[in-house]
Design an enzyme around this catalytic site. Structure first.
Site: not given
Ligand code: BES
Ligand code: ZN
Ligand code: ZN
Length: 496
Positions: A273, A347
């Site tokens: 991230k 997921r």
């Molecule tokens: N934990 C995150 C989602 C999230 C984002 C929670 C903002 C709370 C606030 C999740 O694991 C994630 O990183 N999802 C990605 C998915 C993508 C890689 C397909 C996302 O939402 O960017």
């Molecule tokens: Zn994630």
């Protein structure tokens, strides 16, 4: 918070009396009696006050037994909704906490109308005030004032004391359980590890007599939970699979499974991230917190419905041993998964949890997770996104959500979405089909493991954490879906 119902206003002693104020206060239920209590002065005090919804004004009464009155604006009484009233009492809870009030009395009739009964009002009062009064005990070593919690609330009503008290008790249970979930969400990842979360769940289980099973890394390996293990692979912390069974019947037939994402910190892994997106990822176990909060309500209220909670917990870290893009893993179901993005880890842990819930006999499944940023893009920060494969189940769920006032909006899951989840050159599924509508891909991926079992997916990435204070609480963890999941269980208990 001690809740006491009292019918005789003469003997009431409290630091403050809470009174709902609408246009034409003289038409308020029981107004005359209250007016007499203050030698007819009540009306005079209210003359120039605002009736605007949630406006708060404190008035000195010069009476020893009740030295202050807190007038709360209700706008037009006949238009007052349950949601308004919950929010009103959230603000009252905040105000009383701010004022360090220990004992309050609530003139219940002043919060009722044709559709809001004394029982409704008592429920909303206890729930709203408990939520509003919440504060997270933080880790500051200075100016960290101890919580001044409201100790006693006298509910003043002439109606059936037993029923009013029972409703208020239920409201309080809902409020306290949400607050527990909030605290879990607010705790940092170094303190709330998977092990610590499992210890918390074990304690909850002991408290309410749930059959509790905590699986460690060796057991997950033995069972073949390749998806959870892949996410945990780069971590020095052991993963945990937390299973709590609430047995309404010894046979434990047709249990509803509540499945929660319990990522204690999400760095994104090798699909790292950005520095702005990583802060706050301690809250990536909001789904687990919602499930544990709902289990607390269930433990307290003991509905006639079997429930199993399944929570997969680990952090998602980077290291030489971490899983990486292009890896192919085998899930508990036997389905293979091509990893395209290690940040789509939620997921994966949900996939094995859902399969495990099915192996335990679940006939209905709800998974709840801070799954995608996509849900925030689609619906904003105040709406939980949903997917389902079963209309009737979803209808029951939405009735529960309407009752609790937690906003849920369903998105579609089409055959072409499923096709994209199933598209891979090397495996049965891929974990990241693309960014267009990716809330649907995230939830839809979990649905591949629910298969034909009636299933609802709740994406709380937007709603699990509040960016600023709101009517029902402060900035931070919201405990969203605790109340709706618990209410769903109540509804399913009534339906069978
Ligand atoms: N934990 C995150 C989602 C999230 C984002 C929670 C903002 C709370 C606030 C999740 O694991 C994630 O990183 N999802 C990605 C998915 C993508 C890689 C397909 C996302 O939402 O960017
Ligand atoms: Zn994630
Ligand atoms: Zn995540």
């Amino acid at each position: 918070m001690n809740l006491i119902v009292q019918s005789n206003t003469e003997n009431v002693e409290a630091e403050i009396l809470v009174v709902g104020l609408s246009r034409h206060p003289e038409n308020t239920k029981g107004w005359q009696q209250f007016s007499e209590r203050f030698s007819g002065k009540l009306e005079g005090w209210t003359k120039d006050l605002s009736f605007d919804l949630k406006s708060l004004v404190t008035y000195p009464t010069l009476s020893g037994a009740i030295p202050r009155v807190l007038f709360v604006g209700l706008n037009e009484r006949k238009k007052l909704t349950e949601e308004d009233l919950r929010a009103v009492f959230g603000q009252v809870g905040k105000e009383l906490t701010k004022k360090k009030i220990k004992s309050a009395a609530v003139y219940l009739g002043s919060f009722q109308n044709d559709s809001i009964t004394a029982e409704n009002a008592a429920y909303l009062m206890a729930e709203g005030m408990t939520l509003g009064a919440y504060r997270f005990d933080d880790y500051k070593t200075t100016s960290n004032e101890p919580d001044s919690l409201i100790e006693t609330v006298s509910i003043l009503t002439e109606e059936d004391a037993e029923e009013v008290e029972a409703s208020a008790f239920i409201g309080q249970v809902f409020g306290l359980s949400v607050n527990e979930a909030r605290t879990l969400v607010n705790m940092p990842g170094n303190l709330l590890t998977a092990t610590a979360l499992a210890d918390y769940a074990q304690e909850l289980g002991n408290m309410y007599g749930f059959e509790t099973d905590i699986l460690g890394k060796a057991e997950l390996e033995e069972l073949g939970m390749g998806a959870i293990l892949a996410v945990n692979q780069g971590s020095v912390e052991e993963p945990r699979l937390i299973v709590l069974k609430y047995k309404a019947t010894e046979a434990f037939d047709n249990p509803l499974a509540l499945v929660g994402k319990g990522i204690t910190f999400d760095t994104g892994g090798y699909s790292l991230k950005p520095k702005d997106g990583i802060v706050g990822m301690k809250g990536d176990m909001g789904g687990a917190a919602a499930v544990l909060g709902a289990m607390q309500v269930i433990g307290e209220l003991k509905p006639e419905k079997n429930v199993v909670a399944v929570i997969a917990s680990t952090d998602n870290m980077v290291s030489g041993s971490a899983f990486k893009p292009d890896d192919v893993i085998t899930s508990l179901s036997g389905k293979t998964i091509e990893i395209l993005n290690t940040d789509a880890e939620g997921r994966l842990v949900l996939a094995d949890s859902v399969t495990y819930a099915k192996q335990l006999g679940a006939t209905h499944i709800v998974d709840v997770a801070t799954l995608t940023g996509g849900v925030i893009v689609a619906l904003g920060k105040d709406k939980t996104g949903a997917l389902t494969n079963d209309e009737a189940f979803f209808e029951t769920f939405m009735e529960a959500a309407l009752e609790t006032g937690e906003f849920v909006w369903r998105l579609p899951l089409t055959e072409s979405d499923k096709k994209r989840i199933r598209k891979s050159d090397v495996a049965d599924l891929n974990n990241s089909p693309g960014r267009d509508g990716h809330m649907i891909f995230g939830g839809g991926f979990v649905g591949e493991f629910a298969e034909e079992t009636p299933w609802i997916h709740l994406d709380i990435a937007g709603t699990s954490d509040a960016g600023s204070a709101y009517d029902l609480g402060p900035k931070g963890g919201t405990g969203v879906m605790v109340r709706t999941l618990a209410m769903l269980v109540e509804r399913m208990a009534e339906e069978q």
